[in-house]
Every structure is written in structure tokens, then in C-alpha cells.
Design an enzyme around this catalytic site. Structure first.
Site, mmCIF file in Angstrom:
data_model
loop_
_atom_site.group_PDB
_atom_site.id
_atom_site.type_symbol
_atom_site.label_atom_id
_atom_site.label_comp_id
_atom_site.label_asym_id
_atom_site.label_seq_id
_atom_site.Cartn_x
_atom_site.Cartn_y
_atom_site.Cartn_z
ATOM 1 N N GLY A 44 0.788 -1.227 0.000
ATOM 2 C CA GLY A 44 0.000 0.000 0.000
ATOM 3 C C GLY A 44 0.818 1.275 0.000
ATOM 4 C CD GLN A 102 -11.112 15.899 13.405
ATOM 5 O OE1 GLN A 102 -10.364 15.683 14.360
ATOM 6 N NE2 GLN A 102 -11.289 15.023 12.422
ATOM 7 C CE LYS A 197 -27.311 20.920 13.390
ATOM 8 N NZ LYS A 197 -26.302 20.706 12.347
ATOM 9 C CG ASP A 223 -24.721 23.317 5.660
ATOM 10 O OD1 ASP A 223 -23.843 24.132 6.005
ATOM 11 O OD2 ASP A 223 -25.156 22.438 6.413
ATOM 12 C CB THR A 228 -24.470 11.137 7.179
ATOM 13 O OG1 THR A 228 -24.922 12.086 8.143
ATOM 14 C CG2 THR A 228 -23.088 10.628 7.575
ATOM 15 C CB ALA A 229 -27.837 13.491 3.535
ATOM 16 C CB THR A 231 -27.956 18.393 8.986
ATOM 17 O OG1 THR A 231 -27.182 18.026 10.118
ATOM 18 C CG2 THR A 231 -28.414 19.829 9.128
#
Length: 315
Positions: A44, A102, A197, A223, A228-229, A231
Site C-alpha cells: 500500500g 476539526q 438544531k 450549507d 451523511t445528509a 441534517t
């Protein structure tokens, strides 16, 4: 007053994270991508090589740093190889800057990963960064080299204006997107609403309240990133429950991880408009992609000729 163009030739290369965008940027600039050899050993380990001389070149390396982490390693090695091959200047063109979420120590014993990535790029020898829609704009301060920060709004706003929608308003899916949505609304000349939210844990959102009247309105959720959709889809459901008519969404970076595709296709969202900073895993009738390649090509030309990049989005 701008200075004269650089005497060193422009060389544009693309890593493996988003080859289609890299080719489109080079084509929009009016050239072709330089030839690279990028291979992996049996274990790898990555190997990179420029197949022609880049000595004295003004080099632009196009590489989104979306998952996996190999995209980061590949970019760092391309920068290192370019510096060792005596490129005059190396600019990392990072349409999507990974780990930008982050950006601070909001809990004990966590990494400020975006600062770490900035340090790695600087250590590798990069001379300049060109990126788009950082999740936290203050990340620019993590670098000790110039950072040119483009906005996806220029491309998305043009696309939304072309739709010629009636009776619509913009919606911020959370407080963090509010400033961005205000900028969109000012350009489009429309009103806004806000969704309050709560997020009990990462990648899980719970809609609480809608601030603003969306009843009998067509709405567009705005946005910077859709992951992950969760929200977006919960927000769309809440908007429909409050009487909204058609629901659309527009985001710069479409990570679309895990259940994102299934959630979007099963949600009230009629169309999700994203840019091509990140390649799609699969196509969907519910997702439309607009290209940022011309904007990046213009930015590269402005950097090469020592013109202001901010003029590309000043208006």
C-alpha cells in the site's frame, strides 16, 4: 496596478482524488495535465514521479483531500517531489480541504487536525494554498504561507438565479450556516429562515424549531458540506411539516457518506445541487452537479500573473 506575468511556465498536475475535476481545470485554463506516475507497492505504500522536467516551473497540484487519508499522503509526496525537482513555486490546489471540521479543541484530549494538516503541508514545502469554502475560514490563519480562499457561492448563486424560481426563500439548516445564507440572500434578493438544531452526537442531528415563516413558500436549504445528509433531510421534513412547498438544497462540498444517497432520495428534497469538488460515488436523479473548474482556472491564472484573486468574488 499588477506586476508582469511570471517568466516561469505554468505546469498543472492532478492527483488521483478527483481526476475529472483536475482535467476540467486544466482544460478551462487552456492546457493539459502534466503526466504523473502514481503507483502503490504491494503493502500500500505510495510512489510518485513527475514524468517530465518541472525545473523552474510555476507548479499547481490539484488534489482534493476527501477521504481516504491516502489523498493527503499523496498530496504531500507530490509537493515534496516537486520541491526536490526544483520547481520555482508550488501551489497546492485543494478544492475540498479535509479535516476542516476539526478546527478547534472543543473537548478535552482531542486533536486540532486542520492545524496539523496545515503544518504538514508547510513542512512538505508548499509555497501557496488555493482552496474553496473552508468549513471554518479562520483555518487560513493556521498557515505561514499565503492562502487564497474561493467561495462556492459564486457558482451556486449563478445556478440558482438561472432556475428563475418564484415565491422562494433561503433556509439555514443550523446557526453555523446563517452567515453564509445571509450572503446568498443578499445576492438573490430574498428572505431567510433558520432551523434551530441540536446535535446529540457527531453525524446525528435533531431538528427543534424553525425561526421564520415558511408556509406556502418554496425553500432552498444552503450549507457548505453535506456528509451523511442527516441534517439536510431532517430539515427538509421539518420544513414540509411547517407548510413549505417545494424543497431544494445547495451545498458546495458533497461528501455524501454512508446512507446519504438513500436519505436524499427518500426525503422531500426534490433536488440537491452540489459542486464537483468531490467526485460522486454514483449518480442520482435527486442530485445535480455544477462545476467549479472555470473558477479555479481563473484563480490559477490570477496567481500566475500576480493579479488579485479576491476580484473573482468581490461582487
Amino acid at each position: 496596478m499588477t506586476t508582469a506575468p511570471q517568466e516561469n511556465p505554468v505546469a498543472i498536475y492532478g492527483g488521483r482524488s478527483n481526476p475529472a475535476l483536475a482535467r476540467s481545470i486544466a482544460q478551462s485554463y487552456g492546457t493539459s495535465l502534466g503526466e504523473l506516475t502514481i503507483q502503490e507497492f504491494a503493502d500500500g505504500e505510495i510512489y510518485v514521479r513527475y514524468e517530465s522536467s518541472i525545473r523552474g516551473a510555476d507548479l499547481f497540484i490539484i488534489q482534493s483531500t476527501c477521504p481516504s487519508a491516502e489523498n493527503w499522503i499523496e498530496l504531500l509526496m507530490l509537493i515534496d517531489a516537486a520541491k526536490r525537482a526544483s520547481a520555482a513555486r508550488v501551489t497546492a490546489v485543494i478544492p475540498y480541504f479535509g479535516y476542516a471540521r476539526q478546527d478547534r479543541k472543543d473537548q478535552p484530549r482531542v486533536s486540532i487536525a486542520s492545524k496539523l494538516m496545515a503544518n504538514l503541508l508547510t513542512t512538505a514545502g508548499v509555497d501557496r494554498i488555493l482552496t474553496m469554502e473552508l468549513h471554518a475560514p479562520q483555518i487560513q490563519g493556521f498557515f505561514d504561507v499565503p492562502v487564497d480562499h474561493l467561495y462556492g457561492s459564486g457558482v451556486l448563486i449563478d445556478h440558482l438565479q438561472a432556475l428563475d424560481m418564484d415565491n422562494y426563500m433561503l433556509v439555514a439548516p443550523d446557526v453555523g450556516a446563517l452567515k453564509m445564507v445571509r450572503a446568498y440572500a443578499k445576492k438573490l434578493g430574498t428572505s431567510i429562515a433558520l432551523i434551530d438544531k441540536r446535535r446529540p452526537r457527531p453525524n446525528e442531528a435533531r431538528v427543534m424549531n424553525i425561526i421564520g415563516d415558511v408556509k406556502d413558500k418554496n425553500v432552498i436549504l444552503i450549507d457548505d458540506i453535506v456528509d451523511t445528509a442527516g441534517t439536510l433531510t431532517r430539515a427538509a421534513e421539518a420544513l414540509r411539516e411547517e407548510g413549505a412547498l417545494d424543497v431544494m438544497a445547495a451545498c458546495t462540498h458533497g461528501l455524501l457518506s454512508g446512507p446519504a444517497y438513500d436519505r436524499i432520495e427518500a426525503s422531500p428534497i426534490e433536488q440537491l445541487i452540489i459542486t464537483d469538488t468531490i467526485p460522486l460515488e454514483r449518480t442520482s436523479d435527486s442530485i445535480e452537479v455544477v462545476s467549479v473548474a472555470p473558477l479555479f482556472a481563473k484563480a490559477i491564472r490570477h496567481i500566475y500573473t500576480d493579479k488579485s484573486v479576491s476580484t473573482l468574488f468581490k461582487d
